[in-house]
Design an enzyme around this catalytic site. Structure first.
Site, short mmCIF file in Angstrom:
data_model
loop_
_atom_site.label_atom_id
_atom_site.label_comp_id
_atom_site.label_asym_id
_atom_site.label_seq_id
_atom_site.Cartn_x
_atom_site.Cartn_y
_atom_site.Cartn_z
N SER A 1 0.79 -1.23 0.00
CA SER A 1 0.00 0.00 0.00
C SER A 1 0.83 1.28 0.00
O SER A 1 0.42 2.28 -0.59
CB SER A 1 -0.95 0.01 1.19
OG SER A 1 -0.23 -0.13 2.40
N HIS B 1 -4.86 -3.32 -3.09
CA HIS B 1 -4.46 -2.31 -4.08
C HIS B 1 -4.23 -2.90 -5.47
O HIS B 1 -3.72 -2.22 -6.36
CB HIS B 1 -3.21 -1.56 -3.60
CG HIS B 1 -3.48 -0.79 -2.36
ND1 HIS B 1 -3.99 0.48 -2.37
CD2 HIS B 1 -3.35 -1.13 -1.06
CE1 HIS B 1 -4.16 0.90 -1.13
NE2 HIS B 1 -3.77 -0.07 -0.31
N LYS C 1 -11.38 0.65 -2.39
CA LYS C 1 -10.35 1.33 -3.17
C LYS C 1 -10.82 1.36 -4.64
O LYS C 1 -11.72 2.14 -4.95
CB LYS C 1 -9.01 0.66 -2.93
CG LYS C 1 -8.73 0.67 -1.41
CD LYS C 1 -7.37 0.37 -1.01
CE LYS C 1 -7.22 0.12 0.48
NZ LYS C 1 -7.60 1.20 1.37
C1 LIG Z 1 -3.28 -3.29 2.07
C2 LIG Z 1 -4.51 -2.90 2.78
N1 LIG Z 1 -5.25 -3.84 3.38
C3 LIG Z 1 -6.37 -3.54 4.04
C4 LIG Z 1 -6.83 -2.25 4.14
C5 LIG Z 1 -8.05 -1.95 4.91
O1 LIG Z 1 -9.14 -1.78 4.06
P1 LIG Z 1 -10.36 -0.85 4.47
O2 LIG Z 1 -9.95 0.56 4.18
O3 LIG Z 1 -11.47 -1.33 3.61
O4 LIG Z 1 -10.60 -1.07 5.91
C6 LIG Z 1 -6.11 -1.23 3.51
C7 LIG Z 1 -6.62 0.16 3.55
O5 LIG Z 1 -6.05 1.08 3.96
C8 LIG Z 1 -4.92 -1.56 2.84
O6 LIG Z 1 -4.18 -0.60 2.26
#
Ligand SMILES: Cc1ncc(COP(=O)(O)O)c(C=O)c1O
Length: 391
Positions: A181, A209, A240
């Protein structure tokens, strides 16, 4: 009470690590408005520009008319509404798995799934740069944790050897992301799959992502690399590229049944709003369509343009590799990153600085993201500004 955190907050400020909310007064898009001023937004995860798409809005509005606003209860009590099930069927079909289960966020998906999957005496081996939700889920599980340096397959292998020797007969779960991310690079998925097979380990892959960005019809990296069937737990988020909100797990039917019985963030939380599920279903349908694929290819045109232009700004080669829609402009010092973000904002661009603890201390950065909704001219303007600021 007033002074309770005063010292700690002062400490954060002194190290340029304090965070503040900014109010955005219009819908998400390539431009946002803050304090009455329009800024070009280069930090959103709405990679395909779906967060304010008329198809998703329409699906949400019809679901509000039919099902109301709130789900009223958790899925296992009386909150399991038709839009939730339609979405899960569509997600499983799109990802090519037997079944899927949605959670109210990606964070909740990780927090519920990992402790349901492994427990005390089992072993989790995770990449050093895994997202906080995966780390927190791993900690909550009570399993023995081992961390391998980012994408270091050799170190992962030695952890797996150790796990098999010291915890024989126990479950060993490898956790990683397909696109990281904050760095935008990709996991060496085929090598990870080879290792997991050699050591009879299980693999959980967070495609947060990657979905919508990578693979045919945006199905993610596992699909692109043809290893989807080897991934035991496929996690993703609807928040996203899919433009809505919520997390999901895709996998075999018994995994999903087990999560329905054991994932605490699923069981003990009110079902997501049905309108959000309906909008997410519209997003999945769009991605699976030829028009969705066209949008994804447009995103890649924008990514290539960004890469070309960033190269000319003098940024380091590692910061301009186009593995995904994320370009990390690594500045290092926290204060310098804040200053750069402020300078970009005064030039009309919104790119908040990313600092510890989201990234390591001294690895502060401007995380630039490009979307299919950006005009080529907006990307040019941003790169011109970066060139001016970085020399
Ligand atoms: C790699 C990754 N996994 C999980 C999440 C969590 O997802 P959510 O924003 O739907 O809680 C994020 C979000 O920031 C993320 O970047």
């Amino acid at each position: 009470m007033q002074d309770l955190f005063a010292e700690e907050l002062e400490e954060l400020r002194a190290h340029s690590l304090d965070r503040h909310l900014r109010e955005i007064t219009i819908a998400q898009g390539p431009e946002v408005e803050i304090g009455g001023r329009r800024l070009i937004n280069f930090s959103s995860n709405d990679y395909l520009g779906l967060a304010n798409d008329p198809r998703l809005r329409k699906a949400a509005t019809s679901a509000v008319n039919e099902f109301g606003v709130g789900a009223g209860a958790s899925r296992l009590i009386t909150g399991n509404l038709s839009p939730h099930l339609s979405l899960e069927r569509a997600l499983a079909k799109w990802k090519g798995t037997e079944a899927s289960l949605c959670f109210s966020s990606g964070y909740a998906a990780a927090l519920g799934t990992i402790p349901a999957f492994v427990g005390k005496d089992d072993v989790i081996v995770l990449d050093k740069l895994c997202h906080a939700s995966l780390i927190d889920g791993a900690r909550l599980s009570g399993a023995v944790l081992r961390v391998f340096p980012h994408n270091h397959v050799g170190k992962l292998e030695s952890h797996l050897e150790w796990a098999r020797r010291e915890h024989s007969g126990r479950r060993v779960l490898i956790i990683t992301e397909s696109v990281f991310s904050m760095d935008g690079d990709r996991a060496p998925l085929r090598e990870l799959v080879d290792l997991k097979k050699r050591f009879s380990a299980l693999l959980m892959l967070d495609e947060a992502h990657a979905v919508g960005v990578i693979g045919p019809n945006g199905r993610g990296l596992a699909m692109a690399e043809n290893v989807s069937e080897e991934i035991d737990v496929q996690m993703g988020t609807l928040s996203k590229a899919l433009g809505t909100s919520g997390g999901y797990i895709c996998g075999c039917r018994t995994l999903i049944e087990w999560l329905i019985n054991r994932a605490r963030s699923f069981i003990y939380s009110t079902a997501p709003p049905p309108a959000i599920a309906a909008a997410a279903l519209a997003a999945v349908d769009f991605l699976a369509s030829p028009e969705g694929e066209e949008r994804r290819l447009l995103l890649w045109e924008r990514i290539s343009l960004m890469q070309d232009l960033l190269r000319r700004t003098g940024l380091k080669e590692q910061d301009v590799a186009a593995h995904s829609a994320i370009f990390p402009w690594i500045v290092g010092d926290e204060k310098a990153a804040l200053d750069l973000a402020a300078a970009l904002q005064s030039e009309g661009f919104l790119v908040p600085a990313i600092r510890y603890p989201t990234v390591a201390k001294g690895a502060a950065r401007l995380r630039l993201t490009v979307t299919a909704a950006h005009e080529a001219a907006q990307i040019r303007e941003l790169c011109d500004a970066i060139k001016r600021l970085s020399c």
